[in-house]
Write a protein that holds these residues in place. Structure first.
Motif, mmCIF file in Angstrom:
data_model
loop_
_atom_site.group_PDB
_atom_site.id
_atom_site.type_symbol
_atom_site.label_atom_id
_atom_site.label_comp_id
_atom_site.label_asym_id
_atom_site.label_seq_id
_atom_site.Cartn_x
_atom_site.Cartn_y
_atom_site.Cartn_z
ATOM 1 N N PHE A 189 0.830 -1.210 0.000
ATOM 2 C CA PHE A 189 0.000 0.000 0.000
ATOM 3 C C PHE A 189 0.864 1.258 0.000
ATOM 4 N N ALA A 190 1.899 1.285 0.832
ATOM 5 C CA ALA A 190 2.750 2.471 0.937
ATOM 6 C C ALA A 190 3.421 2.793 -0.391
ATOM 7 N N VAL A 191 3.951 1.768 -1.056
ATOM 8 C CA VAL A 191 4.633 1.997 -2.335
ATOM 9 C C VAL A 191 3.652 2.486 -3.379
ATOM 10 N N GLN A 192 2.503 1.806 -3.495
ATOM 11 C CA GLN A 192 1.500 2.238 -4.471
ATOM 12 C C GLN A 192 1.042 3.660 -4.191
ATOM 13 N N HIS A 193 0.742 3.934 -2.932
ATOM 14 C CA HIS A 193 0.132 5.214 -2.578
ATOM 15 C C HIS A 193 1.090 6.379 -2.769
ATOM 16 N N SER A 194 2.348 6.165 -2.478
ATOM 17 C CA SER A 194 3.323 7.250 -2.582
ATOM 18 C C SER A 194 3.911 7.390 -3.977
ATOM 19 N N VAL A 195 4.307 6.277 -4.589
ATOM 20 C CA VAL A 195 4.943 6.356 -5.902
ATOM 21 C C VAL A 195 3.983 6.936 -6.934
ATOM 22 N N SER A 254 -5.551 2.589 -4.927
ATOM 23 C CA SER A 254 -5.332 2.718 -3.485
ATOM 24 C C SER A 254 -6.383 1.942 -2.713
ATOM 25 N N SER A 255 -7.623 2.041 -3.159
ATOM 26 C CA SER A 255 -8.712 1.314 -2.501
ATOM 27 C C SER A 255 -8.518 -0.194 -2.623
ATOM 28 N N LEU A 256 -8.119 -0.651 -3.794
ATOM 29 C CA LEU A 256 -7.900 -2.089 -3.989
ATOM 30 C C LEU A 256 -6.748 -2.595 -3.126
ATOM 31 N N ALA A 257 -5.707 -1.782 -2.965
ATOM 32 C CA ALA A 257 -4.588 -2.167 -2.100
ATOM 33 C C ALA A 257 -5.058 -2.303 -0.651
ATOM 34 N N LEU A 258 -5.938 -1.404 -0.226
ATOM 35 C CA LEU A 258 -6.477 -1.487 1.129
ATOM 36 C C LEU A 258 -7.403 -2.690 1.294
ATOM 37 N N LEU A 259 -8.229 -2.936 0.299
ATOM 38 C CA LEU A 259 -9.137 -4.089 0.370
ATOM 39 C C LEU A 259 -8.345 -5.398 0.445
ATOM 40 N N LEU A 260 -7.240 -5.462 -0.286
ATOM 41 C CA LEU A 260 -6.374 -6.633 -0.190
ATOM 42 C C LEU A 260 -5.817 -6.766 1.218
ATOM 43 N N LEU A 261 -5.420 -5.644 1.804
ATOM 44 C CA LEU A 261 -4.906 -5.659 3.177
ATOM 45 C C LEU A 261 -5.979 -6.159 4.139
ATOM 46 N N PHE A 262 -7.208 -5.649 4.010
ATOM 47 C CA PHE A 262 -8.288 -6.093 4.894
ATOM 48 C C PHE A 262 -8.528 -7.602 4.756
ATOM 49 N N TRP A 263 -8.459 -8.088 3.540
ATOM 50 C CA TRP A 263 -8.761 -9.492 3.251
ATOM 51 C C TRP A 263 -7.689 -10.439 3.784
ATOM 52 N N GLN A 264 -6.424 -10.046 3.619
ATOM 53 C CA GLN A 264 -5.321 -10.946 3.922
ATOM 54 C C GLN A 264 -4.634 -10.659 5.259
ATOM 55 N N TRP A 265 -5.112 -9.678 6.018
ATOM 56 C CA TRP A 265 -4.464 -9.310 7.275
ATOM 57 C C TRP A 265 -4.457 -10.494 8.250
ATOM 58 N N ARG A 266 -3.349 -10.647 8.981
ATOM 59 C CA ARG A 266 -3.191 -11.742 9.924
ATOM 60 C C ARG A 266 -3.056 -11.198 11.352
ATOM 61 N N PRO A 267 -4.063 -11.398 12.205
ATOM 62 C CA PRO A 267 -3.929 -10.995 13.610
ATOM 63 C C PRO A 267 -2.783 -11.727 14.290
ATOM 64 N N LEU A 268 -2.132 -11.036 15.223
ATOM 65 C CA LEU A 268 -0.994 -11.614 15.931
ATOM 66 C C LEU A 268 -1.368 -12.112 17.319
ATOM 67 N N GLY A 269 -2.527 -11.639 17.842
ATOM 68 C CA GLY A 269 -2.900 -11.985 19.203
ATOM 69 C C GLY A 269 -2.097 -11.184 20.215
ATOM 70 N N GLY A 270 -2.405 -11.348 21.479
ATOM 71 C CA GLY A 270 -1.655 -10.667 22.536
ATOM 72 C C GLY A 270 -2.177 -9.279 22.820
ATOM 73 N N THR A 271 -2.026 -8.838 24.065
ATOM 74 C CA THR A 271 -2.474 -7.512 24.486
ATOM 75 C C THR A 271 -1.292 -6.734 25.045
ATOM 76 N N VAL A 272 -1.071 -5.553 24.508
ATOM 77 C CA VAL A 272 0.004 -4.688 24.986
ATOM 78 C C VAL A 272 -0.475 -3.873 26.176
#
Length: 255
Positions: free
Chosen positions: A60-66, A93-111
């Motif tokens: 997302f960062a590369v697409q959005h900035s470049v 940009s929207s498609l990059a975010l939608l991909l992020l939402f779809w493939q995001w992996r929770p790590l668990g744990g509480t800070v």
């Protein structure tokens, strides 16, 4: 005429995809009302989950900035017609975010976690404030130009596109980037800071701070001393930490 109508329809569809993505992002980061959210139990090995999440954020960062850089636009508009260049940027940009939402992996744990109705409600209110500030800031600098609708509308009615004039409307008189201030509230204001949320907030914050430097370099090249004076006299992100600008300078969210 058919070409003009098709460009306008394309721009409208790109905008609707953006707005749907924006609304989904609120639920995704806030962990409510959407099927996949930022937090949750870990489902993958830590190393794999980190690699996937960092890869998605980097994409997302590369697409959005470049794609926002002037040198890229000069080359890109040899392929994509100028009236729909901004709409195409918005769509990708929207498609990059939608991909992020779809493939995001929770790590668990509480800070950390905040208890109590007042504290929890206050943080949720600040979370909502951040999203409202983001949206409000886009309208201050011409929301429809920012997301490509003005460009396709002007093309539809046969009017030439002209950039918006210099201005420091409302919040832009006190900080140069109120839109990004809104993002910081949206990313960090949560009653429960999980390891996943901390990773997301830290990486996106670092990206914004770096991207601001590229954006301001482009603005200085485009507007010269006017923007240099604005930059010198108006704080970047924290209001009332420098002299209020006497100049009226443009502000565009191009990152």
């Amino acid at each position: 005429m058919l070409k003009r109508v098709s460009f306008f329809v394309y721009g409208a569809v790109c905008y609707l995809v953006f707005f749907a993505t924006f609304l989904y992002a609120i639920g995704f980061i806030g962990n409510f009302a959407v099927p996949r959210t930022l937090d949750g139990p870990a489902t993958d090995p830590l190393g794999l989950a980190l690699a996937i999440n960092l890869g998605l954020l980097t994409l997302f960062a590369v697409q959005h900035s470049v794609m926002a850089r002037p040198w890229f636009k000069q080359r890109w508009t040899r392929i994509v017609p100028k009236p729909i260049e901004r709409s195409t940027y918005t769509l990708l940009s929207s498609l990059a975010l939608l991909l992020l939402f779809w493939q995001w992996r929770p790590l668990g744990g509480t800070v950390w976690s905040v208890d109590g109705i007042a504290a929890t409600g206050g943080l949720r209110a600040l979370f909502a404030f951040g999203w409202g500030l983001v949206l409000f800031a886009t309208f201050l600098i011409d929301h429809f130009d920012l997301f490509g609708l003005r460009q396709v509308w002007l093309y539809l009615i046969g009017e030439p596109y002209t950039p918006r004039p210099f201005a420091t409307p409302v919040l832009y008189r006190y900080v140069r980037h109120p839109l990004y201030v809104g993002w910081f509230f949206a990313f960090w204001m949560t009653p429960t800071m999980s390891a996943t949320h901390l990773l997301f907030a830290a990486v996106t914050t670092a990206y914004i701070l770096v991207a601001i430097q590229f954006e301001e370099r482009d603005l200085t090249r485009e507007f010269g001393r006017t923007y240099e004076d604005y930059r010198r006299n108006v704080p970047m992100l924290v209001p009332f930490t420098g002299k209020k600008s006497r100049e009226r300078a443009p502000q565009r969210a191009t990152v």
